[in-house]
Scaffold this motif. Structure first.
Motif, short mmCIF file in Angstrom:
data_model
loop_
_atom_site.label_atom_id
_atom_site.label_comp_id
_atom_site.label_asym_id
_atom_site.label_seq_id
_atom_site.Cartn_x
_atom_site.Cartn_y
_atom_site.Cartn_z
N THR A 28 0.84 -1.21 0.00
CA THR A 28 0.00 0.00 0.00
C THR A 28 0.87 1.25 0.00
OG1 THR A 28 -1.78 -1.16 1.16
CG2 THR A 28 -1.80 1.25 1.23
N GLU A 29 1.93 1.25 0.83
CA GLU A 29 2.83 2.40 0.87
C GLU A 29 3.59 2.53 -0.45
OE1 GLU A 29 5.32 1.98 4.28
OE2 GLU A 29 3.64 1.87 5.69
N CYS A 30 4.02 1.41 -1.02
CA CYS A 30 4.72 1.45 -2.30
C CYS A 30 3.82 2.00 -3.40
CB CYS A 30 5.21 0.05 -2.68
SG CYS A 30 6.52 -0.61 -1.62
N ARG A 31 2.56 1.57 -3.39
CA ARG A 31 1.62 2.03 -4.42
C ARG A 31 1.45 3.54 -4.35
NH1 ARG A 31 -4.34 -0.67 -5.49
NH2 ARG A 31 -4.87 0.57 -7.35
N ALA A 32 1.34 4.07 -3.13
CA ALA A 32 1.17 5.51 -2.97
C ALA A 32 2.39 6.28 -3.50
CB ALA A 32 0.94 5.86 -1.51
N ASN B 230 12.06 -0.21 -5.88
CA ASN B 230 13.03 -0.22 -6.97
C ASN B 230 12.51 -1.03 -8.16
OD1 ASN B 230 15.76 0.37 -8.03
ND2 ASN B 230 16.00 -1.83 -7.92
N LEU B 231 11.90 -2.19 -7.89
CA LEU B 231 11.35 -3.01 -8.97
C LEU B 231 10.18 -2.30 -9.65
CD1 LEU B 231 11.42 -6.61 -7.41
CD2 LEU B 231 13.11 -5.52 -8.89
N LEU B 232 9.34 -1.62 -8.87
CA LEU B 232 8.20 -0.91 -9.45
C LEU B 232 8.65 0.28 -10.29
CD1 LEU B 232 5.81 -1.05 -6.37
CD2 LEU B 232 5.36 -2.09 -8.59
N PHE B 233 9.61 1.05 -9.78
CA PHE B 233 10.11 2.19 -10.54
C PHE B 233 10.75 1.73 -11.86
CE2 PHE B 233 10.48 5.28 -6.76
CZ PHE B 233 9.30 5.91 -7.14
N ASN B 234 11.50 0.63 -11.82
CA ASN B 234 12.09 0.10 -13.04
C ASN B 234 11.02 -0.34 -14.04
OD1 ASN B 234 14.70 0.55 -12.22
ND2 ASN B 234 15.14 -1.56 -11.67
N ALA B 235 9.96 -0.99 -13.52
CA ALA B 235 8.88 -1.44 -14.41
C ALA B 235 8.19 -0.27 -15.08
CB ALA B 235 7.89 -2.28 -13.61
N ILE B 236 8.08 0.85 -14.36
CA ILE B 236 7.47 2.06 -14.94
C ILE B 236 8.45 2.73 -15.90
CG2 ILE B 236 6.62 4.37 -14.39
CD1 ILE B 236 5.67 3.19 -11.68
N LYS B 237 9.71 2.84 -15.48
CA LYS B 237 10.71 3.57 -16.25
C LYS B 237 10.96 2.93 -17.62
CE LYS B 237 14.42 4.68 -13.97
NZ LYS B 237 15.78 4.60 -13.34
N TYR B 238 11.04 1.59 -17.65
CA TYR B 238 11.41 0.91 -18.89
C TYR B 238 10.20 0.28 -19.59
CZ TYR B 238 16.07 1.56 -16.98
OH TYR B 238 17.22 2.12 -16.46
N ASN B 239 9.02 0.83 -19.33
CA ASN B 239 7.80 0.31 -19.95
C ASN B 239 7.54 1.01 -21.28
OD1 ASN B 239 5.29 -1.07 -20.20
ND2 ASN B 239 5.12 -1.07 -17.96
N GLN B 240 6.58 0.48 -22.02
CA GLN B 240 6.13 1.13 -23.25
C GLN B 240 5.15 2.24 -22.90
OE1 GLN B 240 7.42 0.46 -26.03
NE2 GLN B 240 8.03 -1.69 -26.15
N PRO B 241 5.01 3.26 -23.74
CA PRO B 241 3.98 4.30 -23.50
C PRO B 241 2.61 3.65 -23.37
CG PRO B 241 5.47 4.98 -25.26
CD PRO B 241 5.81 3.55 -24.95
N ASN B 242 1.85 4.11 -22.35
CA ASN B 242 0.52 3.58 -22.08
C ASN B 242 0.54 2.07 -21.79
OD1 ASN B 242 -0.70 6.16 -22.64
ND2 ASN B 242 -0.45 5.72 -24.83
N GLY B 243 1.64 1.62 -21.23
CA GLY B 243 1.74 0.21 -20.88
C GLY B 243 1.09 -0.09 -19.53
N ARG B 244 1.39 -1.27 -19.00
CA ARG B 244 0.79 -1.69 -17.73
C ARG B 244 1.87 -2.32 -16.84
NH1 ARG B 244 -4.23 -1.65 -16.52
NH2 ARG B 244 -4.05 -3.38 -15.04
N VAL B 245 1.67 -2.14 -15.55
CA VAL B 245 2.49 -2.81 -14.53
C VAL B 245 1.54 -3.50 -13.58
CG1 VAL B 245 4.09 -2.52 -12.60
CG2 VAL B 245 4.39 -1.16 -14.67
N SER B 246 1.76 -4.77 -13.37
CA SER B 246 0.90 -5.52 -12.45
C SER B 246 1.75 -6.23 -11.41
CB SER B 246 0.05 -6.55 -13.22
OG SER B 246 0.87 -7.46 -13.91
#
Length: 565
Positions: free
Chosen positions: A265-269, A306-322
């Protein structure tokens, strides 16, 4: 006269002669081997009778111990050639182990061998000239064809070379530990030196950003760039310090049951705003029934962010992280972070956790050093977990962490006494906050932060001695204390204030650039109410001050705080 013996008789005689010749040859060889062994100078051979009196003392024993064989045979026991204190200690150890009295002397040396157990031990031999050397001795019981004990055989080797190597190794280990300690101290000092100027940069930039009048669009873009670069520099400092501390073995962890629901929950925020800026959709799981893992809460949060930021940083435009959580076998929980990025080749996956390897992203528009995943991997391993990744080019990547499941911690007794509510900003009486700080820029920064609150006023002291006097005279509601002060340190000043009945009740918040975890832990254990690291985050500082104000109260019967002239 011709030989009249039958051919068979001649053959038998020839066979016996060959056998006897072979036996004599074997005996000669055995005798030669026995002589060679007894005359070997490389190891000592000592044989005793059943009472432990020496009967054989070979050349190797003579060279090793300096005695002639005629000086010891039928005269002494092998225990007389050993350090008597070690022989006594061996007897005591055997007595304790077997709950049976064992007399010091040869009986202690031969105890296990007499029971059919070959024994090897390390003791100190004493030469005829009184000099000593370490030896390894093997002792075996000797028995005749009727299994009657007839004596003992002791084979010994000089252990000096091995002991010298062990000593050198121990000295090398001690030197390495000393170097690691010096490295850790250097990192702590360097962290402070880097953070102190960065504190002023980020602090004043935040004031400009949120000040009145509001900055012009051009100024706003400039301030945004200062803040972006400053926070990125802080991130690099933290990553480098973390990696160095892990490598030196100085990183302390507190592994205990941690609620994964709360951490996620804290990571999501923390990551959702960045994901929204890039148009990345976020999906978080419904937690399984068993939602606790054994981990250090702060470090687990660091790993997942760190894993979440990397998933966002190296994602495609309008992509998804789950994020997915699944219970694995053997009582483990796997937390997976899945993205829809470009994916990695098998070769890139094999290089993921190499320091400073950005997998060809060096020329890309995303900032990074290649340290984050290395730190993440080391932290996971220190917490007893596993980390890995699976990736398919054109589809995306999945980074996963497996942690041991844990039971929910027991609930502590809740406090029934009502705590005073935080003071209101408007219409409340003035409260003094004392800041003990020798850096004028830091003092000015905090002064401007405090000035935004109508119910607070700041009193500054440039060193601990002056700060202690100000605390006794003005009795502030809250004290902010730097750690590295000239003369008396912040920790020593805090202890002095705690021992004085006039100031013992005042909450003291550490405000320091010493951000290494062991420094924070040391400060909290010393008795600080809170520990805020520089560069200062304005909201975090004000929350800490409000929490201190909420619990601050003067001892009963003492006058209210004195006003400042």
């Amino acid at each position: 006269m011709p030989d009249q013996r039958a051919p068979d008789s001649q053959t038998a005689t020839g066979t016996r002669e060959i056998y006897e010749a072979g036996r004599r040859s074997a005996l000669l060889k055995a005798g030669a081997l026995q002589t060679a062994i007894l005359n070997s100078a490389n190891f000592s051979i000592i044989a005793t009778d059943e009472k432990g009196v020496i009967q054989i003392f070979n050349v190797g024993a003579e060279h090793m111990l300096g005695y002639r064989s005629d000086e010891v045979i039928n005269q002494v026991s092998p225990s007389d050639l050993h350090d008597p204190m070690e022989v006594t200690a061996r007897a005591v150890a055997l007595s304790t182990e077997l709950a049976t009295p064992i007399a010091p002397g040869f009986e202690a040396l031969a105890f296990k061998a007499s029971r059919g157990i070959e024994d090897i031990y390390e003791l100190t031999y004493i030469r005829k000239d009184g000099s000593r050397f370490p030896a390894i001795v093997s002792i075996t019981a000797l028995r005749d064809d009727h299994e009657t004990l007839i004596g003992y055989l002791l084979i010994g080797t000089d252990n000096s070379a091995r002991k010298l190597v062990e000593q050198q190794l121990n000295e090398a280990v001690a030197a390495a530990e000393k170097a690691n300690l010096a490295k850790s101290d250097f990192l702590s000092s360097m962290s402070h030196e880097l953070r102190t100027p960065l504190n002023a940069i980020l602090g004043f930039a935040q004031l400009v950003e949120s000040g009145t009048p509001a900055p012009t669009p051009t100024q706003k873009r400039s301030v945004d760039q200062i803040l972006k670069a400053g926070w990125y520099l802080l991130e690099l400092i933290n990553e480098i310090l973390d990696l160095a501390l892990i490598e030196s073995g100085k990183l302390s962890l507190s592994v205990e049951p941690v609620s994964l629901t709360e951490v996620l929950t804290e990571c999501r925020a923390m990551v959702e705003s960045q994901a929204a800026q890039r148009g990345i959709g976020m999906a978080f799981p419904r937690m399984p029934a068993q939602g606790y893992v054994n981990a250090d809460r702060t470090r687990l949060k660091q790993v997942l962010i760190n894993l979440l930021f990397n998933a966002i940083k190296y994602n495609q435009p309008n992509g998804r992280v789950s994020v997915e959580c699944t219970e694995q076998t053997a009582g483990t929980l796997r937390i997976s972070v899945r993205d829809t990025g470009a994916g990695l080749t098998p070769e890139q996956v094999s290089q993921l956790f190499q320091p400073f390897n950005r997998l060809g992203q060096e020329s890309g528009h995303e900032e990074g050093t290649g340290i984050g995943l290395v730190v993440t991997q080391r932290l996971v391993h220190l917490m007893g977990g596993e980390i890995g990744a699976d990736s398919t080019q054109g589809v995306g990547s999945v980074f996963w962490v497996e942690m041991a499941l844990a039971s929910a911690p027991g609930l502590a007794l809740e406090l029934t006494e009502e705590q005073p509510a935080p003071l209101a900003a408007d219409g409340a009486e003035m409260h003094t906050v004392l800041y003990v700080e020798d850096n004028p820029a830091n003092l000015e920064l905090v002064e401007q932060i405090i000035a935004r609150r109508s119910n607070l006023r700041l009193l500054g002291a440039a060193d601990a001695s002056l700060g202690i006097e100000f605390a006794r005279v003005y009795r502030p509601k809250v004290i902010l204390m730097d750690i590295n002060l000239p003369g008396i340190s912040g920790i020593e000043a805090m202890k002095i204030l705690r021992s004085d009945p006039v100031t013992a009740h005042i909450p003291i918040i550490a405000l320091s650039a010493n951000a290494v975890p062991r420094d924070i832990q040391r400060g909290m254990e010393a008795g600080f109410f809170n520990y805020i690291t520089k560069p200062i985050k304005v909201g975090q500082l004000m929350d800490a001050i409000d929490a201190a104000l909420a619990v601050s109260s003067l001892p009963k019967g003492m006058d209210t705080q004195q006003d400042i002239a």
